[in-house]
Design a protein around this motif. Structure first.
Motif, PDB file in Angstrom:
ATOM      1  N   CYS A 168      -2.323   8.027   4.611  1.00 23.32           N
ATOM      2  CA  CYS A 168      -1.903   6.937   3.735  1.00 23.32           C
ATOM      3  C   CYS A 168      -0.426   7.063   3.371  1.00 23.32           C
ATOM      4  N   ARG A 169       0.002   8.267   2.981  1.00 21.38           N
ATOM      5  CA  ARG A 169       1.385   8.454   2.530  1.00 21.38           C
ATOM      6  C   ARG A 169       2.388   8.154   3.634  1.00 21.38           C
ATOM      7  N   LEU A 170       2.142   8.711   4.813  1.00 21.15           N
ATOM      8  CA  LEU A 170       3.082   8.528   5.917  1.00 21.15           C
ATOM      9  C   LEU A 170       2.743   7.318   6.787  1.00 21.15           C
ATOM     10  N   GLY A 171       1.448   7.053   6.941  1.00 18.45           N
ATOM     11  CA  GLY A 171       1.031   5.963   7.827  1.00 18.45           C
ATOM     12  C   GLY A 171       1.449   4.594   7.345  1.00 18.45           C
ATOM     13  N   THR A 172       1.373   4.377   6.031  1.00 18.16           N
ATOM     14  CA  THR A 172       1.773   3.068   5.510  1.00 18.16           C
ATOM     15  C   THR A 172       3.275   2.857   5.632  1.00 18.16           C
ATOM     16  N   GLU A 173       4.052   3.904   5.392  1.00 19.60           N
ATOM     17  CA  GLU A 173       5.512   3.820   5.565  1.00 19.60           C
ATOM     18  C   GLU A 173       5.852   3.584   7.032  1.00 19.60           C
ATOM     19  N   LYS A 174       5.160   4.303   7.916  1.00 17.69           N
ATOM     20  CA  LYS A 174       5.394   4.156   9.353  1.00 17.69           C
ATOM     21  C   LYS A 174       5.058   2.740   9.803  1.00 17.69           C
ATOM     22  N   GLY A 175       3.917   2.218   9.347  1.00 19.94           N
ATOM     23  CA  GLY A 175       3.531   0.860   9.718  1.00 19.94           C
ATOM     24  C   GLY A 175       4.540  -0.166   9.246  1.00 19.94           C
ATOM     25  N   HIS A 176       5.048   0.018   8.029  1.00 24.06           N
ATOM     26  CA  HIS A 176       6.043  -0.922   7.498  1.00 24.06           C
ATOM     27  C   HIS A 176       7.316  -0.875   8.331  1.00 24.06           C
ATOM     28  N   ARG A 177       7.761   0.325   8.696  1.00 26.64           N
ATOM     29  CA  ARG A 177       8.967   0.450   9.536  1.00 26.64           C
ATOM     30  C   ARG A 177       8.755  -0.196  10.909  1.00 26.64           C
ATOM     31  N   MET A 178       7.572  -0.012  11.471  1.00 25.37           N
ATOM     32  CA  MET A 178       7.267  -0.606  12.778  1.00 25.37           C
ATOM     33  C   MET A 178       7.332  -2.135  12.696  1.00 25.37           C
ATOM     34  N   LEU A 179       6.789  -2.693  11.632  1.00 28.71           N
ATOM     35  CA  LEU A 179       6.783  -4.144  11.479  1.00 28.71           C
ATOM     36  C   LEU A 179       8.184  -4.684  11.182  1.00 28.71           C
ATOM     37  N   GLU A 180       8.985  -3.915  10.458  1.00 27.11           N
ATOM     38  CA  GLU A 180      10.384  -4.296  10.238  1.00 27.11           C
ATOM     39  C   GLU A 180      11.117  -4.335  11.572  1.00 27.11           C
ATOM     40  N   GLN A 181      10.840  -3.342  12.401  1.00 27.87           N
ATOM     41  CA  GLN A 181      11.448  -3.275  13.731  1.00 27.87           C
ATOM     42  C   GLN A 181      11.039  -4.488  14.566  1.00 27.87           C
ATOM     43  N   ALA A 182       9.765  -4.834  14.513  1.00 25.02           N
ATOM     44  CA  ALA A 182       9.274  -5.989  15.262  1.00 25.02           C
ATOM     45  C   ALA A 182       9.935  -7.274  14.772  1.00 25.02           C
ATOM     46  N   SER A 183      10.120  -7.384  13.460  1.00 28.77           N
ATOM     47  CA  SER A 183      10.744  -8.580  12.890  1.00 28.77           C
ATOM     48  C   SER A 183      12.204  -8.696  13.293  1.00 28.77           C
ATOM     49  N   ILE A 236       0.833  -1.202   0.000  1.00 30.34           N
ATOM     50  CA  ILE A 236       0.000   0.000   0.000  1.00 30.34           C
ATOM     51  C   ILE A 236       0.868   1.252   0.000  1.00 30.34           C
ATOM     52  N   ALA A 237       2.012   1.218   0.676  1.00 31.66           N
ATOM     53  CA  ALA A 237       2.930   2.363   0.651  1.00 31.66           C
ATOM     54  C   ALA A 237       3.404   2.629  -0.778  1.00 31.66           C
ATOM     55  N   ALA A 238       3.697   1.568  -1.527  1.00 29.96           N
ATOM     56  CA  ALA A 238       4.155   1.717  -2.906  1.00 29.96           C
ATOM     57  C   ALA A 238       3.029   2.202  -3.818  1.00 29.96           C
TER      58      ALA A 238
END
Length: 199
Positions: A134-149, A123-125
């Protein structure tokens, strides 16, 4: 695809098929996770279990869920398939989304944290960038999940707040639709995701 049949038999005959609110037929696309992948025309109201078992020939391998309706479609765990029929009202009532009815089988050994990361990255792409959620929230969510991983558990309340912001603040259904499949995953696969979140 339905127009030639409707012109030949009439709109009334087409509308007589299906359910009260979801009339006619639906094209269902089953992916390679099914023994018989392909596109099938199905009468609305057909049990989802019938579509999977009879048309799809069931799954090729051990499967834990089906994503129905595209990248923003609902994530339906196997135990909920029997409660669904192929119509919009059934899916909405059960907290899922029928959408265009494409179906992707999610293998038993596929990590759901990876699915969440993929949903946010996709969705970020695809975001046009017009609205901030959408523009910032999807990027933020992806970074958060990368951090969790990477071994740093997420604040669950903060992640839930991000989903609310996407749902309520996005200008269109791209960012606004992302929370549905994410919440499906968080709800039905909470035990698998427990290590990635902290209360």
């Amino acid at each position: 695809a339905a127009v030639p049949w409707i012109l030949q038999h009439g709109g009334g005959a087409f509308a007589a098929m299906g359910t009260e609110h979801s009339t006619g037929t639906k094209l269902v696309c089953l992916d390679a996770g099914f023994n018989k992948p392909g596109v099938h025309e199905v009468e609305m109201g057909t049990p989802l279990q019938t579509v999977i078992d009879e048309l799809g020939g069931s799954f090729c391998s051990a499967t834990k869920a089906v994503q129905v309706g595209g990248p923003l479609g609902g994530i339906v765990p196997l135990e909920r398939i029997a409660s669904l029929t192929l119509d919009f009202e059934s899916f909405e009532r059960e907290g899922f989304l029928l959408g265009h009815a494409g179906m992707v089988a999610i293998p038993q050994d596929f990590p759901m944290i990876d699915l969440l990361r993929h949903l946010f990255a996709y969705i970020a792409a695809e975001s046009c960038g017009k609205c901030l959620p959408c523009r910032l929230g999807t990027e933020k969510g992806h970074r958060m999940l990368e951090q969790a991983s990477s071994g740093s558990p997420l604040d669950k309340a903060l992640f839930d707040e991000l989903l609310d912001t996407l749902e309520l603040g996005s200008l269109c259904a791209l960012g606004g639709g992302l929370p549905l499949p994410v919440r499906n995953v968080l709800h039905y696969f909470s035990a698998e995701l427990e290590e990635y979140f902290q209360s």
